[in-house]
Write a protein that holds these residues in place. Structure first.
Motif, mmCIF file in Angstrom:
data_model
loop_
_atom_site.group_PDB
_atom_site.id
_atom_site.type_symbol
_atom_site.label_atom_id
_atom_site.label_comp_id
_atom_site.label_asym_id
_atom_site.label_seq_id
_atom_site.Cartn_x
_atom_site.Cartn_y
_atom_site.Cartn_z
ATOM 1 N N ARG A 213 0.857 -1.186 0.000
ATOM 2 C CA ARG A 213 0.000 0.000 0.000
ATOM 3 C C ARG A 213 0.895 1.239 0.000
ATOM 4 N NH1 ARG A 213 -0.539 1.980 5.310
ATOM 5 N NH2 ARG A 213 0.200 0.523 6.904
ATOM 6 N N VAL A 214 0.415 2.256 -0.563
ATOM 7 C CA VAL A 214 1.174 3.530 -0.684
ATOM 8 C C VAL A 214 0.886 4.390 0.530
ATOM 9 C CG1 VAL A 214 1.575 5.615 -2.037
ATOM 10 C CG2 VAL A 214 1.135 3.430 -3.170
ATOM 11 N N VAL A 215 1.957 4.837 1.159
ATOM 12 C CA VAL A 215 1.847 5.670 2.348
ATOM 13 C C VAL A 215 2.409 7.060 2.033
ATOM 14 C CG1 VAL A 215 2.476 5.943 4.757
ATOM 15 C CG2 VAL A 215 2.103 3.638 3.805
ATOM 16 N N SER A 237 11.589 -0.603 -4.697
ATOM 17 C CA SER A 237 10.951 -1.933 -4.811
ATOM 18 C C SER A 237 10.822 -2.583 -3.433
ATOM 19 C CB SER A 237 11.745 -2.830 -5.760
ATOM 20 O OG SER A 237 13.033 -3.079 -5.237
ATOM 21 N N VAL A 238 9.786 -3.402 -3.294
ATOM 22 C CA VAL A 238 9.539 -4.159 -2.045
ATOM 23 C C VAL A 238 9.263 -5.622 -2.425
ATOM 24 C CG1 VAL A 238 8.045 -4.445 -0.053
ATOM 25 C CG2 VAL A 238 8.597 -2.150 -0.875
ATOM 26 N N THR A 239 9.872 -6.564 -1.757
ATOM 27 C CA THR A 239 9.645 -7.987 -2.005
ATOM 28 C C THR A 239 8.445 -8.461 -1.175
ATOM 29 O OG1 THR A 239 11.993 -8.348 -2.447
ATOM 30 C CG2 THR A 239 10.643 -10.288 -1.908
ATOM 31 N N LEU A 240 7.485 -9.105 -1.829
ATOM 32 C CA LEU A 240 6.276 -9.599 -1.152
ATOM 33 C C LEU A 240 6.391 -11.113 -0.875
ATOM 34 C CD1 LEU A 240 3.559 -7.771 -3.284
ATOM 35 C CD2 LEU A 240 4.590 -7.031 -1.129
ATOM 36 N N HIS A 241 5.755 -11.573 0.197
ATOM 37 C CA HIS A 241 5.760 -12.989 0.588
ATOM 38 C C HIS A 241 4.320 -13.453 0.841
ATOM 39 C CE1 HIS A 241 9.833 -11.553 1.670
ATOM 40 N NE2 HIS A 241 10.221 -12.821 1.374
#
Length: 298
Positions: A213-215, A237-241
């Protein structure tokens, strides 16, 4: 005062146990060789009278055709068996006394005797003392008692007839009786087997996953101090799990099943036609006492 009864009344009686429950009819009476008094009776019991037991008469009462014994029905039916020799030996009597536990019981009834019963008791006794030959119910004789006859002429007629009767004037009445037995036969076969079926099972498993989500936040003084003033393209970038569900199967024991047999007791009613002999008379004077006695025998 003691009650006086006749042995033939005892032989025609219906037996009840100490609690008043019906046991069955009296089959035989065993008369004491010495005293001429009855010591034991044989009583029919079971389905259609299929069994009989020897019962001591100590502590009994007899009234109106009902023989009340001093022992419970279960003990009577579990009595020891007796060889079919028509006589109770001393050893037989002791065995029955032990079975019934006769301490403290006594007879309260006395029976009238005559020469016929004394002779029957002496027949075939050998060295044994006590109970003599059985007085069978099927061989009972009707005894005419003079005190019961009020009319003098009819009493004289009966006395004359008794003096004139010979064995040629007697008839034996016979009848067929049902003898019921049981056979153990196969009624069926039960098999136990196991087989495999396919079923679909649905299981809900809780899982977790990451989402972006964008903060947006206001600029602070520190952000302004560190700002380099360049404007251009940048990326972050963010790694999702997330959790994935893995399904595996294994065989486990869940219960043990076997076959057992239970015995269920029931009662079946059987019917069969039997033949019975009856008497009829010709030329009997109406009201003749002999005719009344024959009717009683029926």
């Amino acid at each position: 005062m003691a009650d006086f009864n006749r042995i033939e009344d005892l032989a025609n009686a219906t037996a009840y146990d100490v609690d008043g429950d019906k046991v069955g009819g009296v089959k035989d009476v065993y008369v004491n060789d010495t005293t001429g008094q009855p010591d034991f009776v044989s009583v029919n019991h079971g389905l259609f009278g299929g069994g009989d037991s020897i019962v001591p008469l100590r502590g009994h009462t007899l009234r109106d055709g009902e023989l009340h014994l001093a022992f419970p029905k279960e003990r009577i039916e579990d009595a020891p068996d007796l060889d079919e020799n028509g006589h109770l030996t001393t050893e037989d009597q002791e065995a029955f006394y032990r079975h019934y536990g006769l301490e403290g019981t006594k007879d309260v009834t006395t029976y009238e005797t005559d020469n016929r019963f004394a002779q029957a008791g002496a027949a075939g006794t050998g060295a044994a003392a006590g109970a003599g030959a059985g007085y069978a119910a099927g061989e009972r004789e009707v005894e005419t008692e003079r005190r019961d006859v009020a009319d003098t002429e009819r009493r004289d007629l009966v006395d004359n007839d008794r003096r004139d009767v010979t064995n040629n004037d007697e008839l034996i009445r016979s009848e067929e009786q049902l003898n019921v037995s049981k056979d153990r036969v196969e009624s069926g076969q039960v098999r136990l087997r196991k087989y495999v079926v396919n079923e679909t099972e649905t299981v809900e498993v809780p899982v977790e996953r990451e989402e972006v989500r964008v903060v947006r936040e206001p600029i602070t003084d520190a952000d302004r101090a560190n700002y380099d003033g360049n404007i251009g393209e940048q990326e972050a970038s963010v790694t999702l799990h997330e959790e994935q569900v893995n399904v595996a199967k294994e065989s486990v024991p869940v219960e043990k099943v076997s076959l057992e047999k239970d015995t269920v007791r029931d009662t079946e009613r059987v019917s069969e036609e039997v033949r019975k002999e009856r008497f009829e008379t010709d030329g009997v004077v109406e009201g003749d006492l002999r005719d009344d006695l024959r009717d009683d025998q029926r």
